[in-house]
Design a protein around this motif. Structure first.
Motif, PDB file in Angstrom:
ATOM      1  N   PHE A  94     -11.940  -4.119  15.707  1.00  0.00           N
ATOM      2  CA  PHE A  94     -11.400  -2.806  15.575  1.00  0.00           C
ATOM      3  C   PHE A  94     -10.170  -2.804  15.042  1.00  0.00           C
ATOM      4  N   LEU A  95      -9.312  -3.661  15.086  1.00  0.00           N
ATOM      5  CA  LEU A  95      -7.939  -3.839  13.926  1.00  0.00           C
ATOM      6  C   LEU A  95      -8.553  -3.660  12.672  1.00  0.00           C
ATOM      7  N   PHE A  96      -9.471  -4.397  12.448  1.00  0.00           N
ATOM      8  CA  PHE A  96     -10.546  -4.497  10.657  1.00  0.00           C
ATOM      9  C   PHE A  96     -11.073  -3.029  10.531  1.00  0.00           C
ATOM     10  N   MET A  97     -11.522  -2.595  10.909  1.00  0.00           N
ATOM     11  CA  MET A  97     -12.105  -0.759  11.822  1.00  0.00           C
ATOM     12  C   MET A  97     -10.941   0.035  10.993  1.00  0.00           C
ATOM     13  N   LEU A  98      -9.858   0.266  11.519  1.00  0.00           N
ATOM     14  CA  LEU A  98      -8.566   0.591  11.023  1.00  0.00           C
ATOM     15  C   LEU A  98      -8.163   0.369  10.222  1.00  0.00           C
ATOM     16  N   ARG A  99      -8.015  -0.524   8.853  1.00  0.00           N
ATOM     17  CA  ARG A  99      -7.012  -0.900   8.514  1.00  0.00           C
ATOM     18  C   ARG A  99      -8.265  -1.166   7.148  1.00  0.00           C
ATOM     19  N   ARG A 100      -9.518  -0.950   7.238  1.00  0.00           N
ATOM     20  CA  ARG A 100     -10.500  -1.012   6.506  1.00  0.00           C
ATOM     21  C   ARG A 100     -10.338   0.717   6.150  1.00  0.00           C
ATOM     22  N   SER A 101     -10.053   1.908   7.126  1.00  0.00           N
ATOM     23  CA  SER A 101      -9.846   3.365   6.535  1.00  0.00           C
ATOM     24  C   SER A 101      -8.705   3.721   5.681  1.00  0.00           C
ATOM     25  N   LEU A 102      -7.593   2.675   5.092  1.00  0.00           N
ATOM     26  CA  LEU A 102      -5.992   2.847   4.595  1.00  0.00           C
ATOM     27  C   LEU A 102      -6.785   3.716   3.663  1.00  0.00           C
ATOM     28  N   GLN A 103      -5.445   4.315   3.808  1.00  0.00           N
ATOM     29  CA  GLN A 103      -5.850   5.185   1.638  1.00  0.00           C
ATOM     30  C   GLN A 103      -4.692   4.258   1.442  1.00  0.00           C
ATOM     31  N   GLU A 104      -4.882   3.646  -0.016  1.00  0.00           N
ATOM     32  CA  GLU A 104      -3.115   3.905  -1.175  1.00  0.00           C
ATOM     33  C   GLU A 104      -2.525   4.468  -1.099  1.00  0.00           C
ATOM     34  N   THR A 105      -1.007   4.347  -1.020  1.00  0.00           N
ATOM     35  CA  THR A 105      -0.190   5.417  -0.973  1.00  0.00           C
ATOM     36  C   THR A 105       0.031   5.692  -2.619  1.00  0.00           C
ATOM     37  N   ALA A 106       0.609   6.712  -2.076  1.00  0.00           N
ATOM     38  CA  ALA A 106       0.386   7.359  -3.730  1.00  0.00           C
ATOM     39  C   ALA A 106       1.592   7.029  -4.642  1.00  0.00           C
ATOM     40  N   ALA A 107       2.311   6.778  -3.559  1.00  0.00           N
ATOM     41  CA  ALA A 107       3.448   5.910  -4.923  1.00  0.00           C
ATOM     42  C   ALA A 107       3.002   4.818  -5.369  1.00  0.00           C
ATOM     43  N   PHE A 108       3.022   3.972  -4.818  1.00  0.00           N
ATOM     44  CA  PHE A 108       1.481   3.125  -5.797  1.00  0.00           C
ATOM     45  C   PHE A 108       0.716   2.909  -6.936  1.00  0.00           C
ATOM     46  N   GLU A 109      -0.121   3.914  -6.771  1.00  0.00           N
ATOM     47  CA  GLU A 109      -0.934   4.386  -7.475  1.00  0.00           C
ATOM     48  C   GLU A 109      -0.036   5.800  -8.565  1.00  0.00           C
ATOM     49  N   ALA A 110       0.939   5.917  -8.061  1.00  0.00           N
ATOM     50  CA  ALA A 110       1.677   6.755  -9.835  1.00  0.00           C
ATOM     51  C   ALA A 110       2.382   5.811 -10.251  1.00  0.00           C
ATOM     52  N   ARG A 111       2.464   4.075 -10.339  1.00  0.00           N
ATOM     53  CA  ARG A 111       3.384   3.331 -10.926  1.00  0.00           C
ATOM     54  C   ARG A 111       2.079   2.732 -12.136  1.00  0.00           C
ATOM     55  N   ARG A 112       3.129   3.275 -13.370  1.00  0.00           N
ATOM     56  CA  ARG A 112       2.221   2.710 -14.456  1.00  0.00           C
ATOM     57  C   ARG A 112       1.917   1.442 -14.928  1.00  0.00           C
ATOM     58  N   HIS A 113       3.410   0.550 -14.362  1.00  0.00           N
ATOM     59  CA  HIS A 113       2.743  -0.800 -14.582  1.00  0.00           C
ATOM     60  C   HIS A 113       2.595  -2.151 -13.358  1.00  0.00           C
ATOM     61  N   HIS A 114       1.641  -2.512 -12.846  1.00  0.00           N
ATOM     62  CA  HIS A 114       1.783  -3.310 -11.605  1.00  0.00           C
ATOM     63  C   HIS A 114       1.779  -4.830 -12.172  1.00  0.00           C
ATOM     64  N   PRO A 115       2.681  -5.279 -11.957  1.00  0.00           N
ATOM     65  CA  PRO A 115       3.387  -6.571 -12.318  1.00  0.00           C
ATOM     66  C   PRO A 115       2.265  -7.670 -11.840  1.00  0.00           C
ATOM     67  N   GLN A 116       2.161  -8.510 -13.406  1.00  0.00           N
ATOM     68  CA  GLN A 116       1.587  -9.714 -12.068  1.00  0.00           C
ATOM     69  C   GLN A 116       2.453 -10.847 -11.661  1.00  0.00           C
ATOM     70  N   ALA A 117       2.145 -11.760 -11.379  1.00  0.00           N
ATOM     71  CA  ALA A 117       2.211 -12.447 -10.408  1.00  0.00           C
ATOM     72  C   ALA A 117       3.315 -12.869 -10.819  1.00  0.00           C
ATOM     73  N   ARG A 118       3.580 -13.806 -12.329  1.00  0.00           N
ATOM     74  CA  ARG A 118       4.831 -14.337 -12.716  1.00  0.00           C
ATOM     75  C   ARG A 118       5.917 -13.449 -12.994  1.00  0.00           C
ATOM     76  N   GLU A 119       5.358 -12.030 -13.618  1.00  0.00           N
ATOM     77  CA  GLU A 119       6.298 -10.928 -13.747  1.00  0.00           C
ATOM     78  C   GLU A 119       7.110 -11.181 -12.575  1.00  0.00           C
ATOM     79  N   ILE A 120       6.435 -10.812 -11.156  1.00  0.00           N
ATOM     80  CA  ILE A 120       7.211 -11.456  -9.508  1.00  0.00           C
ATOM     81  C   ILE A 120       7.819 -11.903  -9.176  1.00  0.00           C
ATOM     82  N   PHE A 121       7.223 -13.119  -9.997  1.00  0.00           N
ATOM     83  CA  PHE A 121       8.141 -14.251  -9.850  1.00  0.00           C
ATOM     84  C   PHE A 121       9.449 -14.520  -9.655  1.00  0.00           C
ATOM     85  N   ALA A 122       9.340 -13.794 -11.805  1.00  0.00           N
ATOM     86  CA  ALA A 122      11.057 -14.131 -12.502  1.00  0.00           C
ATOM     87  C   ALA A 122      11.580 -12.216 -11.676  1.00  0.00           C
TER      88      ALA A 122
END
Length: 439
Positions: free
Chosen positions: A208-236
């Motif tokens: 049931f929890l999986f069903m709820l999570r799968r119906s989530l939409q991505e946040t508009a704030a994340f989608e509006a970001r022009r650059h999604h950093p790679q893991a190496r950038e995030i660690f730095a």
């Protein structure tokens, strides 16, 4: 509010209502806290099934050590899963964390005892706790950031408070199930197999929890970001902002210590230390969780009105000076009424402080590493403070021969929160002043 967050507010989380979005994103917190509470409540039974020794104290300490070991995995989960969520998005990342959490829960529920498979039994329980800890390292941060990014202007504290409020629902349900089993089964039946029943119930609700999570939409704030950093950038970036992460860890120490003291450790403290009945301990835990649920959104809303800093400082000072005296009063003449009063007082601490703290932590973290930074700070606090609160409390009581000794630990955690609040907000004020002079 920055440009990205403004876009999030105006575009909303359509087509879902905000209330439905809150329910969907916090659903995974339910299974996390449901299982964590059960492990703490049934620690005595688990110690006899998986960690049998000639000393009850040694068996209980081994059980709490395994409980705490899961929290040592949280920083790793925060770094790797947090970076993954910052890269691929909140929705996908939170589905992954729920999958790992469910795997650990199912493993613990199904592992045979030491008498059946020997050392494989405690080893598999440990593996289950490590999986849970790895997942939880990013789960809480991912949920908190999602709520912060979907919040309406001036209400971020209120929205983010539901992250922890959802966990209180899990505590209430788990305590209610435990109370019912205590009425229907004998102590011998619960110790032999009855303690597994709530774990199986937790496994049953995972789909049931999986069903709820799968119906989530991505946040508009994340989608509006022009650059999604790679893991190496995030660690730095995490390394470059290590002072903020450490400050966030100390800020969170107060809330994690209080939470695990008044929920996970309460049943063991009531039964083993204060010698109260199992029913009394469970009822106190249930009422405390209900109290937490009430105070959390109140704390978040107040912090939206007066600011995070004043509320964090006030609650930290109250905790420093009243934690030990309150527990001393309880230990002097243990009773259901006194235990309820003291833990409701601590519940007030937790709800008001945490209601402000979660929003504050999302605000001080750089937006590019918001999930990873939040998760790492929270995970370090849980690993070093909250997760080992049952073990530290048990040890302090044993060594100091003082039933109120956990009060020292809570006061220390509150002192950490006080210093962190002063440090982080001084740094924030300095950064704003520098930006203003540059402009």
């Amino acid at each position: 509010m920055n440009r990205t967050e403004s876009i999030a507010v105006t575009s909303g989380v359509s087509p879902m209502t905000r209330a439905a979005a809150v329910l969907r994103v916090t659903s995974g917190n339910f299974i996390e806290q449901f299982d964590f509470f059960l492990f703490g409540f049934y620690a005595t039974s688990i110690s006899k099934i998986f960690f049998p020794t000639t000393s009850e104290f040694a068996s209980l300490m081994l059980t709490f050590a395994v409980f705490g070991a899961g929290f040592l995995m949280r920083p790793l989960g925060a770094i790797f899963l947090g970076a993954y969520i910052d890269k691929v998005g909140r929705r996908t990342g939170l589905i992954v964390t729920l999958s790992i959490m469910a795997s650990g829960t199912i493993l613990i529920a199904c592992v045979p005892g030491y008498a059946t498979i020997g050392l494989f039994a405690p080893a598999l329980v440990l593996l289950g706790r490590l999986l849970q800890g790895f997942s939880a390292g990013a789960e809480l941060g991912g949920v908190s950031v999602y709520l912060a990014e979907m919040a309406t202007p001036g209400n971020k504290g209120f929205y983010t408070s539901w992250q922890s409020a959802s966990q209180q629902v899990a505590i209430v349900v788990a305590a209610a199930i435990g109370y019912g089993l205590n009425q229907w089964l004998s102590a011998q039946q619960i110790g032999a197999w009855g303690w597994r029943v709530p774990f199986f119930i937790g496994c049953a609700i995972v789909p049931f929890l999986f069903m709820l999570r799968r119906s989530l939409q991505e946040t508009a704030a994340f989608e509006a970001r022009r650059h999604h950093p790679q893991a190496r950038e995030i660690f730095a970036m995490l390394l470059g902002n290590w002072r903020i992460v450490i400050g966030g860890m100390l800020l969170t120490a107060m809330t994690t210590t209080t939470f695990y003291l008044i929920t996970v450790y309460t049943p063991t403290f009531g039964k083993s230390v204060l010698k109260l009945s199992t029913s009394d301990s469970l009822m106190v835990t249930l009422l405390v969780a209900a109290s937490n649920f009430i105070w959390l959104p109140i704390g978040g809303t107040i912090s939206d009105r007066i600011g995070r800093k004043p509320l964090l400082l006030a609650i930290s000072v109250l905790a420093i000076f009243t934690a030990y005296p309150a527990l001393f009063w309880l230990a002097d003449a243990p009773s259901f009424a006194r235990m309820l009063i003291v833990l409701l007082w601590f519940s007030f601490f937790f709800g008001m402080y945490n209601g402000a703290m979660v929003a504050a932590l999302t605000e001080v973290m750089p937006v590019e590493v918001r999930v990873a930074g939040f998760s790492l700070a929270f995970s370090l606090a849980t690993a070093l403070f909250g997760g080992f609160t049952p073990a530290v409390s048990t040890y302090l009581i044993h060594v100091l021969h003082d039933k109120a000794a956990p009060g020292y630990w809570l006061s220390f955690a509150a002192l950490c929160g006080l210093c962190a609040t002063l440090g982080l907000y001084r740094r924030s004020a300095g950064s704003n002043a520098s930006a203003a002079s540059s402009a």
